[in-house]
Design a protein around this motif. Structure first.
Motif, PDB file in Angstrom:
ATOM      1  N   ASP A  67      17.688   8.882 -12.554  1.00  0.00           N
ATOM      2  CA  ASP A  67      16.635   8.752 -13.556  1.00  0.00           C
ATOM      3  C   ASP A  67      15.267   8.747 -12.893  1.00  0.00           C
ATOM      4  O   ASP A  67      15.112   8.348 -11.727  1.00  0.00           O
ATOM      5  CB  ASP A  67      16.798   7.448 -14.341  1.00  0.00           C
ATOM      6  CG  ASP A  67      18.122   7.386 -15.090  1.00  0.00           C
ATOM      7  OD1 ASP A  67      18.628   8.462 -15.451  1.00  0.00           O
ATOM      8  OD2 ASP A  67      18.645   6.274 -15.280  1.00  0.00           O
ATOM      9  N   VAL A  68      14.250   9.171 -13.642  1.00  0.00           N
ATOM     10  CA  VAL A  68      12.869   9.038 -13.193  1.00  0.00           C
ATOM     11  C   VAL A  68      12.489   7.562 -13.262  1.00  0.00           C
ATOM     12  O   VAL A  68      12.724   6.891 -14.269  1.00  0.00           O
ATOM     13  CB  VAL A  68      11.918   9.880 -14.060  1.00  0.00           C
ATOM     14  CG1 VAL A  68      10.461   9.609 -13.685  1.00  0.00           C
ATOM     15  CG2 VAL A  68      12.242  11.360 -13.915  1.00  0.00           C
ATOM     16  N   ILE A  69      11.929   7.037 -12.170  1.00  0.00           N
ATOM     17  CA  ILE A  69      11.570   5.619 -12.086  1.00  0.00           C
ATOM     18  C   ILE A  69      10.136   5.438 -12.570  1.00  0.00           C
ATOM     19  O   ILE A  69       9.230   6.174 -12.149  1.00  0.00           O
ATOM     20  CB  ILE A  69      11.701   5.110 -10.635  1.00  0.00           C
ATOM     21  CG1 ILE A  69      13.093   5.427 -10.075  1.00  0.00           C
ATOM     22  CG2 ILE A  69      11.403   3.622 -10.559  1.00  0.00           C
ATOM     23  CD1 ILE A  69      14.227   4.752 -10.782  1.00  0.00           C
ATOM     24  N   ASP A  70       9.906   4.451 -13.450  1.00  0.00           N
ATOM     25  CA  ASP A  70       8.531   4.193 -13.887  1.00  0.00           C
ATOM     26  C   ASP A  70       7.886   3.161 -12.962  1.00  0.00           C
ATOM     27  O   ASP A  70       8.578   2.431 -12.240  1.00  0.00           O
ATOM     28  CB  ASP A  70       8.480   3.748 -15.347  1.00  0.00           C
ATOM     29  CG  ASP A  70       9.193   2.422 -15.600  1.00  0.00           C
ATOM     30  OD1 ASP A  70       9.003   1.472 -14.811  1.00  0.00           O
ATOM     31  OD2 ASP A  70       9.935   2.340 -16.596  1.00  0.00           O
ATOM     32  N   LEU A 117       6.951   5.947  -4.718  1.00  0.00           N
ATOM     33  CA  LEU A 117       7.327   6.325  -6.079  1.00  0.00           C
ATOM     34  C   LEU A 117       7.215   7.834  -6.270  1.00  0.00           C
ATOM     35  O   LEU A 117       8.085   8.463  -6.893  1.00  0.00           O
ATOM     36  CB  LEU A 117       6.440   5.591  -7.084  1.00  0.00           C
ATOM     37  CG  LEU A 117       6.745   5.860  -8.564  1.00  0.00           C
ATOM     38  CD1 LEU A 117       8.168   5.433  -8.911  1.00  0.00           C
ATOM     39  CD2 LEU A 117       5.736   5.148  -9.463  1.00  0.00           C
ATOM     40  N   GLU A 118       6.165   8.408  -5.716  1.00  0.00           N
ATOM     41  CA  GLU A 118       5.994   9.864  -5.800  1.00  0.00           C
ATOM     42  C   GLU A 118       7.158  10.580  -5.120  1.00  0.00           C
ATOM     43  O   GLU A 118       7.712  11.549  -5.654  1.00  0.00           O
ATOM     44  CB  GLU A 118       4.667  10.252  -5.151  1.00  0.00           C
ATOM     45  CG  GLU A 118       4.389  11.747  -5.135  1.00  0.00           C
ATOM     46  CD  GLU A 118       3.121  12.084  -4.375  1.00  0.00           C
ATOM     47  OE1 GLU A 118       3.056  13.188  -3.799  1.00  0.00           O
ATOM     48  OE2 GLU A 118       2.206  11.241  -4.333  1.00  0.00           O
ATOM     49  N   ALA A 123       0.814  -1.218   0.000  1.00  0.00           N
ATOM     50  CA  ALA A 123       0.000   0.000   0.000  1.00  0.00           C
ATOM     51  C   ALA A 123       0.849   1.270   0.000  1.00  0.00           C
ATOM     52  O   ALA A 123       0.329   2.361  -0.278  1.00  0.00           O
ATOM     53  CB  ALA A 123      -0.932  -0.003   1.210  1.00  0.00           C
ATOM     54  N   ASP A 124       2.151   1.144   0.301  1.00  0.00           N
ATOM     55  CA  ASP A 124       3.027   2.320   0.351  1.00  0.00           C
ATOM     56  C   ASP A 124       3.688   2.631  -0.985  1.00  0.00           C
ATOM     57  O   ASP A 124       4.333   3.681  -1.124  1.00  0.00           O
ATOM     58  CB  ASP A 124       4.140   2.101   1.392  1.00  0.00           C
ATOM     59  CG  ASP A 124       3.609   1.880   2.793  1.00  0.00           C
ATOM     60  OD1 ASP A 124       2.809   2.714   3.251  1.00  0.00           O
ATOM     61  OD2 ASP A 124       3.997   0.874   3.418  1.00  0.00           O
ATOM     62  N   LEU A 125       3.566   1.743  -1.972  1.00  0.00           N
ATOM     63  CA  LEU A 125       4.396   1.863  -3.168  1.00  0.00           C
ATOM     64  C   LEU A 125       4.105   3.116  -3.980  1.00  0.00           C
ATOM     65  O   LEU A 125       5.030   3.766  -4.490  1.00  0.00           O
ATOM     66  CB  LEU A 125       4.239   0.613  -4.039  1.00  0.00           C
ATOM     67  CG  LEU A 125       4.811  -0.679  -3.437  1.00  0.00           C
ATOM     68  CD1 LEU A 125       4.774  -1.807  -4.458  1.00  0.00           C
ATOM     69  CD2 LEU A 125       6.230  -0.466  -2.932  1.00  0.00           C
ATOM     70  N   ASP A 126       2.849   3.488  -4.136  1.00  0.00           N
ATOM     71  CA  ASP A 126       2.541   4.695  -4.911  1.00  0.00           C
ATOM     72  C   ASP A 126       3.146   5.932  -4.258  1.00  0.00           C
ATOM     73  O   ASP A 126       3.715   6.803  -4.944  1.00  0.00           O
ATOM     74  CB  ASP A 126       1.027   4.864  -5.050  1.00  0.00           C
ATOM     75  CG  ASP A 126       0.407   3.837  -5.987  1.00  0.00           C
ATOM     76  OD1 ASP A 126       1.173   3.194  -6.741  1.00  0.00           O
ATOM     77  OD2 ASP A 126      -0.829   3.672  -5.957  1.00  0.00           O
TER      78      ASP A 126
END
Length: 519
Positions: free
Chosen positions: A379-382, A363-364, A357-360
């Motif tokens: 780099d920006v991570i996708d 990533l932000e 549940a913490d992944l979004d």
């Protein structure tokens, strides 16, 4: 009785304690009340055993028992609940936490998961990392005999005993096997001692608890004994009595630490399986002799061997080893102080494991420009790569991914990569972009407590870009030392960049924490 000792130590700090128990003897309830604590006795409405065993209760039984306990104190407000029960684990504690914010667990087994903020295991040889993965990352673990919960009288008796240790002869034997002695081992021991080759001048003192089922049988055996034998019941000054004796035959558990505190050599009888590890640890350290009363014949042989060793110089060696253990009788105040420290720490933040549940949110944070530009990989991570990274790290035994929370809100991230063979780890961290000033330092302190506590690390080291001035300052402020600089170590944005190496040893961190506590 260790809970009563802790409650007494907390009362010195003006903390009120209430005992919630299942059916207990009225004499014990009166003793708790006489010490100034409240007692609430609850009755089970289901088949919960009334004795402590090592078997963990079912989830349903634990949850119902926790609700019974909470119902018993309805209308009262408590800051902590202290749990001392081998049958209860995180399932019970999760229900309790719905009403009581902080939880302390007293354990000896390190065999089940706890949802707690403070855990005490006072056994010899126990280390905080024995509970890594069994308690939350933010939990503080007090491990080892320096935290043994002993009554204040033992600290005073220790000084008196050690001052005259060398002058003591082998003239008085203490036998004390706990409160009830349900197998009448005391009576069996008196019969065996009559047949053994021991000094004729030896006097024997037997101590029984108020609940001893075979008290009359023991008194009768004492009257028939070859050597002078007295029987005492429910002794108030056990520390003073131990200090006057030369050797003891006693049970394992807290009473073993009491004997060690006053420097009394002993033969430890292991009468329950959960006592075995602690008793064997004492024997391995040369601080006691151990006997197993499984059969009368076997016990007699083991006692003969033990007394032969004690009479041939073993008693003096054991006395020296006991003194070196350093069980000074001040464990209870240390635990009470730790409880207050944990409460203060929890007000500023806590660690927990990263979940799906913490992944979004992670990533932000990771793709925030300020955070990204402080990384070795900018780099920006996708989302797909981010998920793959988490899946791999979550399955790895050498990785720990943690969220730092303040006021219940996620405020930062910590990542440890562990080298178990060398007990070292690299770490990385960042605070949330919108986190308040000072969050990074609080995060760092919580993470390093975890690293040198539950993870049992010897060293934590870090790679920091010279341009990341905030991280460089924070490492120095937390006690890290700059150990070197690798020139042009990474290629970032088309240019080679230096990297600064910082290291922090376990002793460095201990010194830092001690200095912080003093100030």
């Amino acid at each position: 009785m260790r809970c009563l000792t802790l409650a007494d130590a907390l009362a010195v700090e003006f903390i009120d304690c209430v005992f919630v128990c299942r059916s207990i003897p009225s004499s014990l309830a009166r003793r708790i009340e006489a010490s100034g604590h409240g007692v609430i006795v609850i009755q089970a409405s289901f088949g919960v055993p009334d004795v402590l065993t090592e078997a963990i209760w079912s989830v349903e039984m634990q949850e119902e028992d926790a609700r019974h306990c909470l119902d018993a104190v309805a209308g009262q407000v408590f800051d902590w609940v202290v749990v001392d029960h081998y049958g209860l684990d995180g399932n019970w504690q999760a229900v309790a936490r719905s009403r009581i914010p902080r939880i302390m667990v007293i354990d000896d087994l390190a065999n089940r998961v706890h949802d707690c903020d403070l855990l005490l295991d006072q056994n010899l040889g126990r280390k905080p990392f024995d509970y890594e993965g069994l308690v939350p990352p933010s939990a503080r673990v007090l491990a080892g005999t320096e935290f043994a919960l002993l009554r204040p009288q033992f600290a005073a008796a220790r000084a008196a005993r050690l001052s005259k240790r060398e002058s003591l002869s082998f003239s008085r034997l203490l036998i004390s096997l706990g409160g009830s002695d349900p197998q009448n081992l005391t009576g069996r021991l008196l019969s065996m001692l009559d047949e053994m080759q021991l000094p004729e001048t030896l006097r024997i003192t037997v101590v029984l608890g108020a609940l001893a089922r075979f008290a009359d049988d023991v008194r009768e055996a004492a009257l028939k004994a070859r050597r002078p034998t007295e029987v005492l019941v429910d002794v108030n000054d056990m520390a003073g009595l131990m200090a006057e004796c030369d050797v003891a035959i006693g049970a394992a558990g807290t009473t073993a630490w009491e004997r060690c505190c006053v420097g009394l050599p002993s033969i430890v009888l292991v009468v329950a399986e959960n006592q075995r590890p602690g008793a064997l640890a004492l024997a391995e350290a040369g601080c006691a002799l151990v006997a197993f009363p499984d059969t009368p014949t076997g016990l007699r042989v083991e006692l003969d061997d033990a007394f032969r060793e004690l009479l041939s110089g073993g008693r003096e060696a054991i006395s020296r080893n006991i003194e070196n253990l350093g069980i000074d009788g001040f464990g209870a105040p240390r635990v009470a102080g730790a409880l207050a420290q944990v409460e203060a720490t929890m007000l500023v933040g806590r660690l927990r494991r990263v979940g799906e549940a913490d992944l979004d949110l992670l990533l932000e944070w990771r793709n925030d420009d300020a955070i990204r530009m402080s990384m070795l990989t900018q780099d920006v991570i996708d989302p797909e790569d981010h998920q793959a990274w988490f899946d791999k790290a979550a399955m790895s035994a050498d990785r720990r991914l943690l969220i730092f929370e303040r006021g219940g809100e996620p405020s930062g991230f910590v990542n440890f990569r562990i080298d178990p063979a060398n007990r070292t780890a690299t770490w990385g961290f960042y605070k949330a972009p919108a986190a308040a000033r000072g969050t990074g330092r609080l995060l760092g302190k919580a993470a390093l407590d975890y690293a040198f506590g539950q993870l049992g690390l010897h060293k934590v080291w870090a790679e920091v870009l010279p341009s990341n001035e905030a991280s460089n300052r924070m490492h120095v402020s937390l006690g890290f030392r700059q150990e070197g600089k690798l020139r042009e170590a990474y290629k970032i944005g088309g240019s080679y960049i230096d990297v600064v190496y910082y290291g922090l040893l376990e002793q460095d961190w201990n010194d830092y924490v001690e200095n912080e506590y003093k100030h």
